[in-house]
Design a protein around this motif. Structure first.
Motif, PDB file in Angstrom:
ATOM      1  N   ARG A   1      -3.931  34.944  14.388  1.00  0.00           N
ATOM      2  CA  ARG A   1      -5.383  34.724  14.500  1.00  0.00           C
ATOM      3  C   ARG A   1      -5.921  34.026  13.250  1.00  0.00           C
ATOM      4  O   ARG A   1      -6.747  33.121  13.355  1.00  0.00           O
ATOM      5  CB  ARG A   1      -6.111  36.048  14.709  1.00  0.00           C
ATOM      6  N   GLN A   2      -5.458  34.466  12.075  1.00  0.00           N
ATOM      7  CA  GLN A   2      -5.876  33.811  10.833  1.00  0.00           C
ATOM      8  C   GLN A   2      -5.493  32.340  10.824  1.00  0.00           C
ATOM      9  O   GLN A   2      -6.230  31.504  10.311  1.00  0.00           O
ATOM     10  CB  GLN A   2      -5.207  34.471   9.620  1.00  0.00           C
ATOM     11  N   LEU A   3      -4.329  32.051  11.384  1.00  0.00           N
ATOM     12  CA  LEU A   3      -3.844  30.666  11.423  1.00  0.00           C
ATOM     13  C   LEU A   3      -4.408  29.875  12.600  1.00  0.00           C
ATOM     14  O   LEU A   3      -4.057  28.716  12.806  1.00  0.00           O
ATOM     15  CB  LEU A   3      -2.309  30.646  11.483  1.00  0.00           C
ATOM     16  N   GLU A   4      -5.265  30.540  13.393  1.00  0.00           N
ATOM     17  CA  GLU A   4      -5.889  29.935  14.574  1.00  0.00           C
ATOM     18  C   GLU A   4      -4.853  29.520  15.616  1.00  0.00           C
ATOM     19  O   GLU A   4      -4.921  28.452  16.218  1.00  0.00           O
ATOM     20  CB  GLU A   4      -6.778  28.759  14.172  1.00  0.00           C
TER      21      GLU A   4
ATOM     22  N   LYS B   1       1.798  25.608  10.758  1.00  0.00           N
ATOM     23  CA  LYS B   1       1.332  26.959  11.080  1.00  0.00           C
ATOM     24  C   LYS B   1       2.280  27.645  12.060  1.00  0.00           C
ATOM     25  O   LYS B   1       2.632  28.815  11.888  1.00  0.00           O
ATOM     26  CB  LYS B   1      -0.077  26.918  11.688  1.00  0.00           C
TER      27      LYS B   1
ATOM     28  N   GLU C   1       0.785  27.361  -0.813  1.00  0.00           N
ATOM     29  CA  GLU C   1       0.991  27.816   0.571  1.00  0.00           C
ATOM     30  C   GLU C   1       2.297  28.590   0.692  1.00  0.00           C
ATOM     31  O   GLU C   1       2.387  29.562   1.441  1.00  0.00           O
ATOM     32  CB  GLU C   1       0.993  26.632   1.548  1.00  0.00           C
TER      33      GLU C   1
ATOM     34  N   ARG D   1       2.837  37.145   2.568  1.00  0.00           N
ATOM     35  CA  ARG D   1       2.791  37.653   3.949  1.00  0.00           C
ATOM     36  C   ARG D   1       4.101  38.359   4.300  1.00  0.00           C
ATOM     37  O   ARG D   1       4.104  39.403   4.949  1.00  0.00           O
ATOM     38  CB  ARG D   1       2.558  36.512   4.939  1.00  0.00           C
TER      39      ARG D   1
ATOM     40  N   GLN E   1       2.720  32.442   1.898  1.00  0.00           N
ATOM     41  CA  GLN E   1       3.673  32.825   2.935  1.00  0.00           C
ATOM     42  C   GLN E   1       4.618  33.913   2.430  1.00  0.00           C
ATOM     43  O   GLN E   1       4.915  34.869   3.142  1.00  0.00           O
ATOM     44  CB  GLN E   1       4.470  31.605   3.423  1.00  0.00           C
TER      45      GLN E   1
ATOM     46  N   GLY F   1      -2.261  39.386  14.011  1.00  0.00           N
ATOM     47  CA  GLY F   1      -3.375  39.179  13.077  1.00  0.00           C
ATOM     48  C   GLY F   1      -3.185  37.918  12.247  1.00  0.00           C
ATOM     49  O   GLY F   1      -4.134  37.163  12.017  1.00  0.00           O
ATOM     50  N   VAL F   2      -1.958  37.679  11.800  1.00  0.00           N
ATOM     51  CA  VAL F   2      -1.669  36.449  11.050  1.00  0.00           C
ATOM     52  C   VAL F   2      -1.879  35.234  11.958  1.00  0.00           C
ATOM     53  O   VAL F   2      -2.449  34.229  11.537  1.00  0.00           O
ATOM     54  CB  VAL F   2      -0.231  36.465  10.468  1.00  0.00           C
TER      55      VAL F   2
END
Length: 135
Positions: free
Chosen positions: A37-40, A7, A64, A71, A68, A34-35
């Motif tokens: 946050r999505q990826l924690e 990540k 995956e 993205r 990517q 934002g990405v």
């Protein structure tokens, strides 16, 4: 599911992509946050990656890598700067190749991108392109 190192690598790669022209714009920063946050990934870790990139870690999962790549397509098109368009397309193409994606699929995505509003290829179209080439 991908692990924390993968990540961080994905996020670091996206930051490098956005900083390719030496300037990380606010809209790019917010998108990348934002990405994250999505990826924690915490904001502190995200901000650290901006100044201290980590090495690229190749994703094993083809799906995956497609996510990517999508993205990166989104990131490239959030800043509507047509002056850098050809450089950005070449940059995106090279990132896709480095991820191990088919050059035919990448070319098709880049070609079709022009026909969509804001040059944003819908996820289902992108997946179909890569599925066709993968089979």
């Amino acid at each position: 599911m991908i692990n924390r190192v993968e990540k961080l690598s994905l996020l670091s790669e996206m930051i490098a992509f956005a900083k390719y022209d030496k300037d990380l714009k606010n809209i790019e920063y917010n998108f990348l946050l934002g990405v994250a946050r999505q990826l924690e990934i915490s904001r502190e870790d995200f901000d650290y990656l901006i100044e201290h990139p980590i090495n690229y870690k190749h994703l094993k999962s083809h799906s995956e890598r497609i996510v990517q790549f999508h993205r990166l397509v989104l990131l490239m098109n959030i800043d509507d700067n047509s002056d850098n368009n050809s450089k950005n397309v070449i940059k995106l193409f090279n990132f896709g190749l480095r991820m191990g994606l088919s050059h035919e699929s990448i070319n098709k995505v880049l070609y079709l991108m022009e026909s969509f509003p804001n040059k944003i290829v819908p996820p289902d179209v992108l997946i179909d392109i890569f599925k066709t080439q993968y089979n």
